[in-house]
Write a protein that holds these residues in place. Sequence first.
Motif, short mmCIF file in Angstrom:
data_model
loop_
_atom_site.label_atom_id
_atom_site.label_comp_id
_atom_site.label_asym_id
_atom_site.label_seq_id
_atom_site.Cartn_x
_atom_site.Cartn_y
_atom_site.Cartn_z
N ALA A 1 -4.91 -1.25 -2.33
CA ALA A 1 -3.76 -0.41 -2.00
C ALA A 1 -4.25 1.00 -1.65
CB ALA A 1 -2.78 -0.36 -3.16
N VAL A 2 -3.44 1.73 -0.86
CA VAL A 2 -3.79 3.09 -0.43
C VAL A 2 -2.62 4.02 -0.80
CG1 VAL A 2 -4.25 4.56 1.57
CG2 VAL A 2 -5.19 2.25 1.49
N VAL A 3 -2.93 5.15 -1.44
CA VAL A 3 -1.90 6.15 -1.77
C VAL A 3 -2.38 7.50 -1.26
CG1 VAL A 3 -0.56 7.26 -3.60
CG2 VAL A 3 -1.25 4.86 -3.86
N ILE A 4 -1.58 8.12 -0.38
CA ILE A 4 -1.95 9.41 0.23
C ILE A 4 -0.73 10.34 0.22
CG2 ILE A 4 -2.85 10.56 2.30
CD1 ILE A 4 -4.03 7.89 3.19
N ASN A 5 -0.90 11.59 -0.20
CA ASN A 5 0.17 12.61 -0.17
C ASN A 5 1.44 12.10 -0.87
OD1 ASN A 5 -1.43 14.44 1.30
ND2 ASN A 5 -0.85 13.46 3.23
N SER A 6 1.26 11.61 -2.09
CA SER A 6 2.39 11.00 -2.80
C SER A 6 2.34 11.32 -4.29
CB SER A 6 2.35 9.46 -2.63
OG SER A 6 2.38 9.11 -1.27
N ILE A 7 3.51 11.18 -4.93
CA ILE A 7 3.61 11.24 -6.39
C ILE A 7 4.19 9.91 -6.86
CG2 ILE A 7 4.61 12.44 -8.38
CD1 ILE A 7 4.80 14.96 -6.65
#
Length: 406
Positions: A339-345
């Motif tokens: 999974a990829v998480v970018i610019n997130s909370i």
Amino acid sequence: MSEEKVVAVIMVGGPTKGTRFRPLSFNTPKPLIPLAGQPMIHHPISACKKISNLAQIFLIGFYEEREFALYVSSISNELKIPVRYLKEDKPHGSAGALYYFRDRIMEEKPSHVFLLNCDVCCSFPLQGILDAHRRYGGIGTMLVIKVSAEAASQFGELIADPDTKELLHYTEKPETFVSDLINCGVYVFTSDIFNAIEEVYSQIRDTSSNYQSATRSVPADFVRLDQDILSPLAGKKQLYTYENKDFWEQIKTPGKSLKCSALYLSQFRQTSPHILASGDGTNRKPNIIGDVYIHPSVKLHPTAKIGPNVSISANVRVGPGVRLISCIILDDVEIKDNAVVINSIIGWKSSIGRWSRVQASGDYNERLGITILGEAVTVEDEVAVIGSIVLQNKTLNVSVQDDIIL
């Protein structure tokens, strides 16, 4: 001089104030939402701890006491300084609240009282402000910073004497440009501040009701620090300024909190590098890039790649091949393989499926510039959530973009 006691007061607001922080503030008061791995309020509190002869720290707000009880007792034990939460029966304004609790604040007869707003992000040069204030004299000294002319109008603008640093003129959010110097929301006062607030109260009582309604749009027992104290005392050799040469932001939105998390992480690099994670993808450690905070309880697969500007809270599980960039991951989250998480909370207890993407543009000023998942949101496998806000307890099995999922 060295034996004079100092106390600090931090304004934390209340549930009606943190509405821009939804969905994160539905179940957690805004001041307790983590930035750089610590609750927002922890940063000003730990700065206060460094002031010499600090006797007590007071948090003032109108959240229920039970919401702060656990945090207040743990931080008091950790810092070995009494931290007390004082609940207002209703909002009194920041000067009014100071006055309302004056007997509690002054019970140890401190020579100086710091006043800080909890939604301010900066390096808090408190000892510097106090030392400058002792040189200047007067009732108080406020932290100020130079910003662009475009940004200045959103804050209290002021004019200070370039030599003596006296506050000459103060106006809150003016319609026309006054100055590129703004108020940072961090102050130190002598006990004379209580006399100044008392005078405002007596003026309000003395003026006729028609005068009051013509000039004051707030209740009679509500005293604002900026309009009611700073503006009238400017130019009277009572208030002085101390210029902040470091970073400063106001944490009004979750997007800004992600920016402030980055600022605090980079400050840790200078002040306490042991807090930051390290790893190069070898020796069973994941690849860490730039400033990253990882809670000791996190389970991280060695093939994950983390950073820059990532903060991961307690009991998070990060699977193989996961990529995290510029994000805050709150407690008990699971991020599955690739999974990829970018610019997130990512909110507490959420789950992100295999090969899913949760990301946004990263424009901190745009409403959907940061993707936010509320508490216990499930993103199923191979789903993309782009530039969206998702309320708590939702399950997403199809991709969404530029949307608010209620």
